[in-house]
Design an enzyme around this catalytic site. Sequence first.
Site, PDB file in Angstrom:
ATOM      1  N   HIS A 274      -7.367  -9.491  -9.874  1.00  0.00           N
ATOM      2  CA  HIS A 274      -6.289  -8.792  -9.264  1.00  0.00           C
ATOM      3  C   HIS A 274      -5.168  -8.083 -10.097  1.00  0.00           C
ATOM      4  O   HIS A 274      -4.227  -7.790 -10.173  1.00  0.00           O
ATOM      5  CB  HIS A 274      -6.481  -8.635  -7.791  1.00  0.00           C
ATOM      6  CG  HIS A 274      -6.567  -8.548  -6.631  1.00  0.00           C
ATOM      7  ND1 HIS A 274      -7.939  -9.808  -6.648  1.00  0.00           N
ATOM      8  CD2 HIS A 274      -6.611  -7.861  -5.399  1.00  0.00           C
ATOM      9  CE1 HIS A 274      -8.340  -8.576  -5.719  1.00  0.00           C
ATOM     10  NE2 HIS A 274      -7.480  -8.188  -4.873  1.00  0.00           N
TER      11      HIS A 274
ATOM     12  N   GLY B  40      -7.238 -13.837 -11.543  1.00  0.00           N
ATOM     13  CA  GLY B  40      -7.089 -13.771 -12.293  1.00  0.00           C
ATOM     14  C   GLY B  40      -8.124 -12.302 -12.427  1.00  0.00           C
ATOM     15  O   GLY B  40      -8.246 -11.762 -13.595  1.00  0.00           O
TER      16      GLY B  40
ATOM     17  N   ASP C 181      -5.613 -12.939  -0.049  1.00  0.00           N
ATOM     18  CA  ASP C 181      -6.472 -11.943   0.577  1.00  0.00           C
ATOM     19  C   ASP C 181      -7.749 -12.378   0.645  1.00  0.00           C
ATOM     20  O   ASP C 181      -8.838 -11.396   0.894  1.00  0.00           O
ATOM     21  CB  ASP C 181      -6.183 -10.767  -0.582  1.00  0.00           C
ATOM     22  CG  ASP C 181      -6.416  -9.482   0.094  1.00  0.00           C
ATOM     23  OD1 ASP C 181      -6.330  -9.044   1.563  1.00  0.00           O
ATOM     24  OD2 ASP C 181      -6.739  -8.566  -0.770  1.00  0.00           O
TER      25      ASP C 181
ATOM     26  N   HIS D  78       1.280  -0.760   0.084  1.00  0.00           N
ATOM     27  CA  HIS D  78      -0.492  -0.091  -0.132  1.00  0.00           C
ATOM     28  C   HIS D  78       1.038   1.136  -0.419  1.00  0.00           C
ATOM     29  O   HIS D  78       1.051   2.001   1.127  1.00  0.00           O
ATOM     30  CB  HIS D  78      -1.232  -0.132   1.404  1.00  0.00           C
ATOM     31  CG  HIS D  78      -2.150  -0.984   1.372  1.00  0.00           C
ATOM     32  ND1 HIS D  78      -3.270  -0.657  -0.333  1.00  0.00           N
ATOM     33  CD2 HIS D  78      -2.194  -2.040   1.432  1.00  0.00           C
ATOM     34  CE1 HIS D  78      -3.648  -1.658   0.280  1.00  0.00           C
ATOM     35  NE2 HIS D  78      -3.361  -2.312   1.319  1.00  0.00           N
TER      36      HIS D  78
ATOM     37  N   ARG E  20      11.879   5.168 -15.452  1.00  0.00           N
ATOM     38  CA  ARG E  20      13.228   5.996 -14.979  1.00  0.00           C
ATOM     39  C   ARG E  20      13.081   6.010 -13.953  1.00  0.00           C
ATOM     40  O   ARG E  20      13.894   6.214 -13.126  1.00  0.00           O
ATOM     41  CB  ARG E  20      13.142   7.065 -15.355  1.00  0.00           C
ATOM     42  CG  ARG E  20      13.486   7.439 -18.030  1.00  0.00           C
ATOM     43  CD  ARG E  20      13.797   8.869 -17.212  1.00  0.00           C
ATOM     44  NE  ARG E  20      14.079   9.189 -19.301  1.00  0.00           N
ATOM     45  CZ  ARG E  20      13.258   8.565 -20.268  1.00  0.00           C
ATOM     46  NH1 ARG E  20      11.942   9.012 -19.756  1.00  0.00           N
ATOM     47  NH2 ARG E  20      13.411   8.835 -21.178  1.00  0.00           N
TER      48      ARG E  20
ATOM     49  N   ASN F 129      -0.354  -4.790  -6.717  1.00  0.00           N
ATOM     50  CA  ASN F 129      -1.647  -3.745  -6.462  1.00  0.00           C
ATOM     51  C   ASN F 129      -1.556  -3.454  -5.051  1.00  0.00           C
ATOM     52  O   ASN F 129      -0.721  -3.013  -3.995  1.00  0.00           O
ATOM     53  CB  ASN F 129      -3.032  -5.265  -5.542  1.00  0.00           C
ATOM     54  CG  ASN F 129      -3.430  -5.735  -7.001  1.00  0.00           C
ATOM     55  OD1 ASN F 129      -2.679  -7.404  -6.631  1.00  0.00           O
ATOM     56  ND2 ASN F 129      -3.817  -5.335  -7.331  1.00  0.00           N
TER      57      ASN F 129
END
Length: 378
Positions: free
Chosen positions: A250, A248, A273, A194, A226, A218
């Site tokens: 996320h 399939g 998750d 996150h 760069r 995610n």
Amino acid sequence: MLTTITARRLITDTGEIEYPVVSVEDGHIVRIESGDANGSKETLTAAFFDIHVHGARSFDFMASDSSGIAEVGRFLVTRGVAHYLPTTVTAPLELTLKALERLADVIEHPSHGRSGAPIAVPVGIHLEGPFVSHGKRGVHPEVSIREPNIELFDRFQAAARGHIRLMTLAPELPHALELIQHATAAGVRVTMGHSTATSEETLASIAAGATSSTHLFNAMRPIDHREPGIVGTILDRDDIYAEAICDGVHVDPAIIRLWLKIKGEERAILVTDGMSATGVPDGTYTLGDFEVVVKDGVCLSGETLAGSVLTMDQAVANVQKFTGTSLGAAVRLASRNPARMMGMSQLSTMAPGTPANFNVFDEAGDHTGTIFRGRLVE
């Protein structure tokens, strides 16, 4: 009483045994030998270890009592999971503290579930939030996000009575490095996620002790040619583990193939998750203190993905389908690798004295059952 379990092959954390004969007593392995050829076509593997799961069967770890948590464990074991880390989500302080206390109670006084049924064992807590980035918070409620703070972490750990074993943290936040060093010194693994971290900020976090990443790709700054950012840096580092949600939804299958090619069979980790909607029909459910709508198996809070309804047996099947990898490799991503990352290798090692926890796969490679403490889960 001594019993035996036989199969066509046994996939271990390092190799395979043909025609295994596993002797079991009091739910633990006594010995493993290679026996004579038999008619079995089944494959035995280690049971799974899910280090990132928020709930199942309508029960959420942020709100459920011991009976609800037991129901989650009873469901998980039917999907091949013997051990797991109940995972929190960013929430108001008091709600988080109470959830940690309840989870600690269950860890210290494990239930055997309804009617003595086998039940997956929580072996620690994954603290996901509140130390996450506002810019990549996903569904973590903005009002409850906090900057990394050693005193607050210690308060969480006190409520959990020392059972926080894994913590998600955004490396770029103020005081993140100090908290990583503090948590790592206390035996807590730190996973980066996150996050809007740059490559430089990610490398500093790794130097401070971070060992893994939370659902790679995610809720993270994307790769730029760069500025590799957090994703590019984690992919480049051979010593860092990386979770992926292989549903399939996320992550596109092509990116799953890239993830496995780069991280390899030693550092890739499958997680679910999974949230409270796992194992029940589409509808409206909770994650922490907010609602999630599940339709066609996709979990959304507004327009943002909010966990999944993925189970670990399906994740193992998916990674084989998406990448062409072997059953043995896929299983290790869900058992050996998370156990090694957590410093809990004994949870995936099959040796005398360890619990007789196995998954059973048929000749086609489909998961057909779980053996928990030597007992086939009904």
